[in-house]
Design an enzyme around this catalytic site. Structure first.
Site, mmCIF file in Angstrom:
data_model
loop_
_atom_site.group_PDB
_atom_site.id
_atom_site.type_symbol
_atom_site.label_atom_id
_atom_site.label_comp_id
_atom_site.label_asym_id
_atom_site.label_seq_id
_atom_site.Cartn_x
_atom_site.Cartn_y
_atom_site.Cartn_z
ATOM 1 N N LYS A 23 0.834 -1.205 0.000
ATOM 2 C CA LYS A 23 0.000 0.000 0.000
ATOM 3 C C LYS A 23 0.867 1.254 0.000
ATOM 4 C CE LYS A 23 -3.000 0.446 3.517
ATOM 5 N NZ LYS A 23 -2.892 1.745 4.247
ATOM 6 N N SER A 24 1.852 1.308 0.881
ATOM 7 C CA SER A 24 2.712 2.504 0.965
ATOM 8 C C SER A 24 3.408 2.774 -0.363
ATOM 9 C CB SER A 24 3.775 2.304 2.044
ATOM 10 O OG SER A 24 3.183 2.260 3.313
ATOM 11 N N GLY A 96 -4.913 7.795 5.494
ATOM 12 C CA GLY A 96 -4.049 8.788 6.136
ATOM 13 C C GLY A 96 -2.816 9.071 5.303
ATOM 14 N N GLN A 171 4.882 9.292 7.285
ATOM 15 C CA GLN A 171 3.955 10.157 6.541
ATOM 16 C C GLN A 171 4.360 11.623 6.681
ATOM 17 O OE1 GLN A 171 0.046 9.085 7.914
ATOM 18 N NE2 GLN A 171 0.101 7.099 6.882
ATOM 19 N N ASP A 317 2.236 -1.263 11.753
ATOM 20 C CA ASP A 317 0.926 -1.665 11.220
ATOM 21 C C ASP A 317 0.578 -3.120 11.535
ATOM 22 O OD1 ASP A 317 0.562 0.863 10.209
ATOM 23 O OD2 ASP A 317 1.276 0.353 8.198
ATOM 24 N N LYS A 344 -4.363 5.354 14.674
ATOM 25 C CA LYS A 344 -4.427 4.694 13.368
ATOM 26 C C LYS A 344 -5.885 4.677 12.900
ATOM 27 C CE LYS A 344 -0.045 4.010 13.006
ATOM 28 N NZ LYS A 344 0.689 4.822 12.017
ATOM 29 N N ARG A 348 -6.114 1.354 18.052
ATOM 30 C CA ARG A 348 -5.838 -0.091 17.979
ATOM 31 C C ARG A 348 -5.476 -0.691 19.334
ATOM 32 N NH1 ARG A 348 -2.966 -0.116 11.962
ATOM 33 N NH2 ARG A 348 -4.951 -0.211 10.853
ATOM 34 N N ARG A 389 -7.312 -3.705 9.473
ATOM 35 C CA ARG A 389 -6.330 -4.640 10.051
ATOM 36 C C ARG A 389 -6.880 -5.341 11.292
ATOM 37 N NH1 ARG A 389 -2.345 -3.577 6.493
ATOM 38 N NH2 ARG A 389 -1.690 -1.417 6.215
HETATM 39 C C1 S3P Z 1 2.696 4.886 6.289
HETATM 40 C C2 S3P Z 1 3.280 5.249 7.471
HETATM 41 C C3 S3P Z 1 2.804 4.796 8.797
HETATM 42 C C4 S3P Z 1 1.875 3.594 8.664
HETATM 43 C C5 S3P Z 1 0.846 3.785 7.585
HETATM 44 C C6 S3P Z 1 1.526 3.972 6.241
HETATM 45 C C7 S3P Z 1 3.240 5.392 5.022
HETATM 46 O O1 S3P Z 1 2.094 5.859 9.414
HETATM 47 O O2 S3P Z 1 1.242 3.323 9.891
HETATM 48 O O3 S3P Z 1 -0.013 2.667 7.504
HETATM 49 O O4 S3P Z 1 2.891 4.857 3.947
HETATM 50 O O5 S3P Z 1 4.045 6.322 5.068
HETATM 51 P P1 S3P Z 1 2.834 7.014 10.267
HETATM 52 O O6 S3P Z 1 3.640 7.846 9.346
HETATM 53 O O7 S3P Z 1 1.699 7.786 10.881
HETATM 54 O O8 S3P Z 1 3.653 6.288 11.292
#
Ligand code: S3P
Length: 434
Positions: A23-24, A96, A171, A317, A344, A348, A389
């Protein structure tokens, strides 16, 4: 739409499984390809709602994108200065990552925009990106309490920033790096603990120099991204459900194929091994600038552990399913330093502790983690609170529960893992839509 899962107890997981794309990396592939010069080909793209939301945002920003078709996407890059005013509110859905990274990119544009999302996303904190972007000269309005929607006004030239992040967040880091592409001078982001580095790796793959040294990442504004081909590996966060499922269910053996094993994401493997899991990493290779491998998992007896704090951001995650692993371990598992779990897709810590307690497991939430004493687990009804999740973690719990588990509010599994029910059933989980 309400979607529930009904999972009968018992069974084992067997076979070779390829879970959907990361996903990222999928989000970032569309974002960077959209602001690159030329046509980029993406393969293995996650056709889940989150990544599709990002794709639709870039279409609204005037980028031509073909696909997805069997994980293939063609992005006709508009160049760093080629995005257009969207003419409508941009909907990030449940994501997010989409909202925070887009905030960085849009803060630097010469047009106004507005980012919104679903009910869950509208409860998630955005000040963490709005504050440092404002310090760069961006004009961002959040709603009360720093929540979405985000109203972003056309900016003049942004100023580069040196920023020490108060929370270890990929993020936030990525949002600032994206804004930094447009800023005058060198933007540097320091992290208190290593977080996923897909943005840095992918910027380099697009020919953009990024320096990472001693926990600080820097780039100069004003360069160019050049189109490239991106191969998205299978998502280790989705693979983790099968790692835990195959570990706890006697007689299991699965091989998870082509899983992204970026060291900033692989904490789940180290934690499960500490707990006694039998995980073998096979056929290691590099694809699209990211390490990948196949992972063979056989059932094993788990023991409770104190999870080392340094591993928490590297498995952030995976905690919903790690809590399920802890429920089946001998002795106590203690998680600390994981307060980020509270912001999240759901809280969670509370949601998992509540669900485990319903199944008869002694799970005590703490401010920044949980204590879980492993033991026999009964069936029951679980509220996932619309968290993908959480829904998948409790589905796997049924493999060793003494009664059926019903999981409510599962529609958002489609954000990260389209086809979860069919894939899990084909591997041996007794799951159906209920
Ligand atoms: C992500 C960063 C993480 C992760 C999220 C995806 C990303 O969040 O929990 O599912 O793709 O950069 P945080 O940056 O809030 O830790």
């Amino acid at each position: 739409m309400t979607v529930s899962y009904q999972i009968e107890p018992g069974g084992a997981l067997r076979g070779r499984i390829r879970v959907p794309g990361d996903k990222s990396i999928s989000h970032r592939s569309v974002m960077l390809a959209s602001i690159a010069q030329g046509v980029s080909r993406i393969t293995g793209f996650l056709e889940g709602e989150d990544a599709i939301a990002t794709m639709n945002v870039f279409r609204a920003l005037g980028v031509r994108i073909d696909g997805p078709e069997n994980g293939r996407v063609l992005v006709h890059g508009a160049g760093l200065r080629g995005l257009r005013a969207p003419g409508r509110v941009l909907d990030c859905g449940n994501s997010g990552t989409a909202m925070r990274l887009l905030a960085g990119l849009l803060a630097a544009q010469g047009f106004d925009s507005e980012l919104t999302g679903d009910e869950t996303l509208r409860r998630r904190p955005m000040k963490r990106v709005a504050d440092p972007l404002t310090a760069m000269g961006a004009r961002i309005e959040t709603s009360d309490g720093g929540l979405p929607p985000l109203r972003i006004r056309a900016a003049g030239q942004l100023r580069a920033i040196r920023y020490a992040m108060p929370v270890a967040s990929a993020q936030v880091k990525s949002a600032l790096l994206l804004a930094g592409l447009y800023a005058a001078g060198e933007t540097c982001v320091a992290e208190s603990a290593p977080t996923r580095d897909h943005t840095e790796r992918m910027l380099r793959a697009f020919g953009y120099p990024v320096e990472s040294k001693g926990g600080t990442v820097c780039l100069q504004g004003g360069g160019t991204l050049t189109a490239t081909d991106i191969e998205v590996p299978a998502d280790i966060s989705s693979a983790a459900f099968f790692m835990v499922g195959a570990t706890i269910a006697a007689g299991s053996e699965v091989t998870l194929e082509h899983v992204g094993l970026n060291p900033t994401r692989a904490g789940v493997i180290e934690i499960l091994r500490l707990m006694g899991a039998d995980l073998q990493v096979l056929n290691e290779r590099v694809a699209g600038g990211e390490p990948v491998a196949d992972i063979r998992v056989r059932s094993a007896r788990l023991r409770g552990v104190e999870i080392p704090a340094r591993l928490v951001p590297l498995a952030i995650d995976e905690f919903p399913v790690l809590f399920v692993a802890a429920a089946y371990a001998d002795g106590e598992t203690v998680v600390t330093g994981a307060q980020e779990l509270r912001v999240k897709e759901s809280d969670r810590i509370e949601v998992m502790a509540d669900g485990l307690s319903r199944l008869g497991i002694a799970a005590s939430p703490t401010l920044d983690g949980m204590r879980i004493r492993g033991g026999p687990c009964r069936g029951g009804e679980i509220q996932s609170h619309a968290d993908h999740r959480v829904a998948m973690a409790f589905s796997m719990a049924a493999l060793r529960a003494s009664g059926p588990i019903t999981v409510r509010d599962c529609a958002n599994v489609a954000t990260s893992f389209p086809g979860f029910v069919d894939l899990a059933r084909s591997a041996g989980l007794r799951i159906r839509h209920g």
